[in-house]
Design a protein around this motif. Structure first.
Motif, PDB file in Angstrom:
ATOM      1  N   LEU A 316       5.965  -8.858   4.069  1.00 58.76           N
ATOM      2  CA  LEU A 316       4.787  -8.630   4.383  1.00 58.76           C
ATOM      3  C   LEU A 316       4.039  -9.805   4.461  1.00 58.76           C
ATOM      4  O   LEU A 316       4.233 -10.766   3.706  1.00 58.76           O
ATOM      5  CB  LEU A 316       4.210  -7.576   3.449  1.00 58.76           C
ATOM      6  N   ALA A 320      -1.325  -9.148   3.563  1.00 58.68           N
ATOM      7  CA  ALA A 320      -1.182  -7.548   3.221  1.00 58.68           C
ATOM      8  C   ALA A 320      -0.741  -7.394   1.948  1.00 58.68           C
ATOM      9  O   ALA A 320      -0.437  -6.118   1.663  1.00 58.68           O
ATOM     10  CB  ALA A 320       0.088  -7.054   4.581  1.00 58.68           C
ATOM     11  N   GLY A 323      -3.159  -4.803   0.224  1.00 61.09           N
ATOM     12  CA  GLY A 323      -3.031  -3.577   0.584  1.00 61.09           C
ATOM     13  C   GLY A 323      -1.757  -2.864  -0.097  1.00 61.09           C
ATOM     14  O   GLY A 323      -1.694  -1.656  -0.415  1.00 61.09           O
TER      15      GLY A 323
END
Length: 559
Positions: A316, A320, A323
């Motif tokens: 990722l 990110a 998250g």
């Protein structure tokens, strides 16, 4: 109701404009005059199947336009609104048929698909004949007709709402069970990842900030040497500033001996000395800006490397990862508190299913009572239609485990045509003539319930005569007190019951070797003559005319 029908270049029809009113209208004429063309044209306007063969020979295309006058709250308007179709004023359906087989459909001059036109048409017109009746074939329509007979729609809507509530609860339960199962499989990985990401202390935008700071520090390191060398030249032992300052002081003492001689020179030296002082100050500021701790650069590089390693590990972007951490924490929370939620969702699913089952069972009982009333009302009509030995049945199959939006019942109309014979589905058991009469009895029993505003009956009196035809005519007239009825008929007993009469005939086209189908609205003596023709055939006798007068003077509404 159907207010008007305009036909252009369809089979034998050149140009035809018809207006219809309320009540019962009959269409009569000799065999082959074109009655079926009229019905095919209406069917085409209602979204029926197109066919290039419908276009009149020699023409590129034909067209049918049907205009309807409807009550403002007719369900078709809600459907049109959902489709984004303007529905103010009269409703106009138009179908263009090309000779190559292609068709175009329009509702209020807005192009629509043939399927949309068909959906609109199904709510406006029902065409019934011996071999073409969807209401008798489609079992789901039978259930709808039964529900409409006793205004069960609110109960059906309640059951449908509970059904969707139960299905949602079941869906949510299965989703949570799957989520917990997946979380259990990856619990160790999730815990380790959450611990690692939490310990790292992720910050939004950190990768870009670290990379920018690292670039700045590395660039500063490259120019720091040159800056220090330049600063030493202006501030160190070899600096020209003290030498220039001493020189200016000596020259300034000489100005008393020779006034004005050295003013310009001293001015330039002063500017040079001030410039060097300013340059030294700027270099000092630049050195402070580029001054950094090498250990800090090392820390930044280590942090940036570790952040990018986490990014590669979890596949990722670095931004990110926060998250991802939140998602992993939620999965672990689901696992930690999932059992409590599972218990609650299981209870909700059971409660909603029980509510549905209770409402569906109540609806099933209502349908049983409604079926008995419908059977009773239909049976009243059968003796006069020479079906006195027949039985009309509502076959209700109930399965509490077969839950559906409409309930737990399957409804189908059955008949038994003769004592001792096995009852079965109406379409399979009844002959053509019997089927038409059963249909008529059903329509009369239901009156305006569950019916389109316009009913078209295509020769449902075929194969019957005398008293049976008269009974059919009276029931069509009674039905016409609630809905608009159009009936294509060869029976004078049916024609005599109409409120309006149209005669269909083929006539030669002037100047051409062909014929065209035309329609004439007849009344008075012309109508009497037509009914007499239907009674007597080609040669119309005075006795036939007298019989026609008696039929026309008969009571239209007697049972």
């Amino acid at each position: 109701m159907l207010a008007s029908l305009s036909i252009r270049n369809i089979v034998l029809i050149d140009r035809l404009d018809l207006e219809f009113g309320e009540g019962m209208t009959v269409l009569t004429g000799e065999t082959g005059a074109g009655k079926s063309i009229l019905l095919d044209s209406l069917s085409l306007a209602m979204g029926g199947r197109g066919d290039g063969g419908l276009v009149r020979a020699g023409e590129k295309q034909g067209q049918v336009v049907a205009m309807f006058d409807l009550v403002p709250d007719h369900p078709v308007f809600a459907f049109l609104e959902e489709q984004g179709i303007d529905s103010e004023g009269d409703l106009v359906l138009r179908r263009v048929q090309n000779a190559d087989g292609r068709t175009r459909a329009f509702v209020n001059d807005q192009p629509v698909s043939a399927g949309t036109l068909r959906q609109v048409g199904e709510g406006l017109v029902e065409i019934h004949g011996q071999h073409d009746d969807r209401a008798l074939v489609d079992v789901s329509v039978h259930r709808g007709l039964l529900d409409a007979f006793d205004a069960l729609t609110p109960h059906v809507e309640k059951v449908a709402k509970l059904f969707h509530g139960w299905r949602k609860a079941e869906k949510d339960l299965k989703a949570l069970e799957l989520s917990i199962e997946e979380a259990r499989k990856e619990a160790d990985y999730l815990n380790a990842s959450v611990e690692e990401l939490t310990a790292f202390g992720l910050m939004d935008g950190e990768e870009e900030e670290l990379a920018t700071r690292r670039t700045t520090m590395m660039q500063s390191e490259k120019i720091a040497g040159d800056l220090n060398e330049a600063f030493d030249m202006l501030d160190g032992n070899a600096s020209p500033i003290p030498t220039l300052a001493g020189m200016m002081r000596r020259l300034e003492r000489k100005t008393e001996q020779m006034p004005g001689l050295l003013d310009e020179t001293l001015g330039h030296l002063n500017v040079a000395l001030n410039g060097l002082e300013d340059a030294r100050g700027c270099l000092e500021t630049a050195l402070r800006a580029t001054d950094f701790d090498p250990h800090e650069l090392e820390q930044i590089e280590e942090r940036l490397f570790a952040l990018r390693a986490l990014s590669r590990k979890h596949k990722l972007p670095a931004d990110a990862l926060s998250g991802l951490l939140d998602s992993m924490r939620a999965e672990l929370d689901t696992l930690d508190h999932g059992e409590e939620r599972l218990v609650a969702l299981r209870a909700e699913a059971i409660a909603t299913k029980n509510s549905y089952d209770k409402a569906a069972a109540e609806l099933s009982k209502k349908r049983e009572r409604t079926a008995k009333r419908l059977i009773k009302d239909v049976m009243k009509e059968l003796p006069s239609l020479k079906l006195e030995a027949a039985q009309f049945l509502v076959e209700q199959s109930t399965d509490p485990e077969n839950r559906a939006e409409e309930g737990i019942d399957q409804i189908e109309f059955w008949v038994q045509t003769n004592p001792g014979t096995k009852p079965g589905p109406m379409m399979k058991v009844a002959s053509g003539g019997e089927l038409s009469r059963f249909l008529l009895a059903l329509k009369v029993a239901m009156a305006d319930k569950g019916s389109a505003p316009t009913l078209v009956f295509d020769e449902i009196d075929t194969g019957v005569g005398g008293a049976v035809a008269a009974a059919i005519g009276r029931r069509l007239a009674r039905l016409a007190s609630n809905v608009q009825v159009l009936s294509v008929t060869h029976a004078p007993q049916v024609a005599s019951q109409a409120h309006a009469h149209m005669r269909i005939a083929k006539t030669p086209v002037r100047g051409e070797k062909r014929v065209a189908t035309g329609v004439t609205v007849i009344d008075g003596d012309h109508r009497e003559e037509e009914i007499a023709r239907m009674l007597a055939g080609e040669v119309i006798s005075d006795e036939a005319r007298a019989a026609a007068r008696r039929l026309m003077a008969g009571e239209k509404t007697e049972a």
